[in-house]
Scaffold this active site. Structure first.
Site, PDB file in Angstrom:
ATOM      1  N   CYS A 125       5.863   6.803   1.111  1.00  0.00           N
ATOM      2  CA  CYS A 125       4.767   7.589   1.372  1.00  0.00           C
ATOM      3  C   CYS A 125       5.234   9.187   1.539  1.00  0.00           C
ATOM      4  CB  CYS A 125       4.093   7.243   2.775  1.00  0.00           C
ATOM      5  SG  CYS A 125       2.445   7.817   2.906  1.00  0.00           S
ATOM      6  N   ASP A 183      -3.869   3.962  -5.672  1.00  0.00           N
ATOM      7  CA  ASP A 183      -3.289   4.711  -4.643  1.00  0.00           C
ATOM      8  C   ASP A 183      -4.238   6.101  -4.349  1.00  0.00           C
ATOM      9  OD1 ASP A 183      -2.584   6.412  -2.460  1.00  0.00           O
ATOM     10  OD2 ASP A 183      -0.283   6.035  -3.238  1.00  0.00           O
ATOM     11  N   HIS A 214      -1.711   1.980  -2.018  1.00  0.00           N
ATOM     12  CA  HIS A 214      -0.938   2.819  -1.388  1.00  0.00           C
ATOM     13  C   HIS A 214      -0.267   1.878  -0.245  1.00  0.00           C
ATOM     14  CE1 HIS A 214       0.654   6.427   0.354  1.00  0.00           C
ATOM     15  NE2 HIS A 214       0.367   5.989   1.618  1.00  0.00           N
TER      16      HIS A 214
END
Length: 245
Positions: A125, A183, A214
């Site tokens: 991330c 994502d 994600h």
């Protein structure tokens, strides 16, 4: 490989940075991997990821990425309150402060008796972005960037012209770029923008897009894909074994 776990508060230009250390128990010299977390800092899934990497023969350092914005030891929850605070921190800390954190981590690694002298980065991330960003440091030889956010959009604060996408030509490390095609944080056009910059800059990189959402590496929550996570860990281990040997 059996590992040990400890912690150390590293001095940085913006304050002490709690850093969690995972390393092989067996005596020897090992390369180092700086593991950058999500906005939530070192949660239980991040700790388990670090332990997995350390068990393959690496010294893994997990810094608190927003140390100057929270009390030492802060861990945010995977809930709306934690997400809101983490995003607030993300938009408050300039990339230049992340750069000085990276240098402090590199300097710290060099003080470790069992450090081999070679270092890479890994992250998920925003941590994927920070792993990419850290590769601007000439000491970093390889970076595994897992669904990195905010590279394509230049939404993290920084000096003009110092965003990570613009600085891509300055990266000399080999990059492992991992994305999930489902994502929403890095949509198709965002991924293609990063890919084109890497091609234009003639970076050394591999590029992988999976049918995943994600945070598919996070072993809590409905988006977790265990089979794919194992595959990605092995890809990162291969990169670091090859580049940091």
């Amino acid at each position: 490989m059996i590992i040990t776990h400890s912690q150390h508060d590293i001095a940085t230009p913006t304050g002490d940075m709690r850093t969690y250390i995972y390393q092989p128990e067996k005596q020897g010299n090992y390369p180092c991997v700086i593991f950058y977390s999500e906005i939530f800092q070192q949660t239980a899934p991040i700790a388990r990821s670090a332990a997995i990497m350390a068990s393959h023969g690496f010294i893994v350092l997990v810094p608190e990425v927003f140390h100057e914005l929270n009390p030492i030891g802060t861990v945010l929850g995977y809930d709306d309150a934690g997400k809101d605070k983490g995003n607030e921190d993300k938009w408050a800390k300039p990339l230049e402060h992340h750069d000085s954190d990276t240098q402090a981590l590199v300097d710290f690694a060099q003080t470790l008796d069992n450090y081999s002298g070679k270092i890479g980065t890994m992250g998920v991330c925003i941590g994927g972005h920070l792993a990419y960003r850290a590769a601007l440091n000439n000491n970093i030889l390889a970076a595994a960037c897992l669904y990195p956010t905010d590279i394509h959009s230049n939404t993290l604060p920084c000096d003009e012209g110092n965003d990570s996408l613009t600085r891509t030509p300055d990266i000399k490390a080999e990059l492992l770029m991992i994305f999930g095609k489902q994502d929403p944080h890095v949509p198709d056009e965002g991924r293609m923008k990063i890919h084109q910059h890497l091609l234009n800059s003639k970076n050394t990189f591999t590029w992988h897009e999976f049918n995943a959402q994600h945070a598919f590496m996070r072993d809590e929550g409905e988006r977790y894909d265990a089979a794919l996570a194992i595959q990605v860990y092995l890809m990162a281990v291969e990169l670091f074994k090859r580049k940091l040997a």
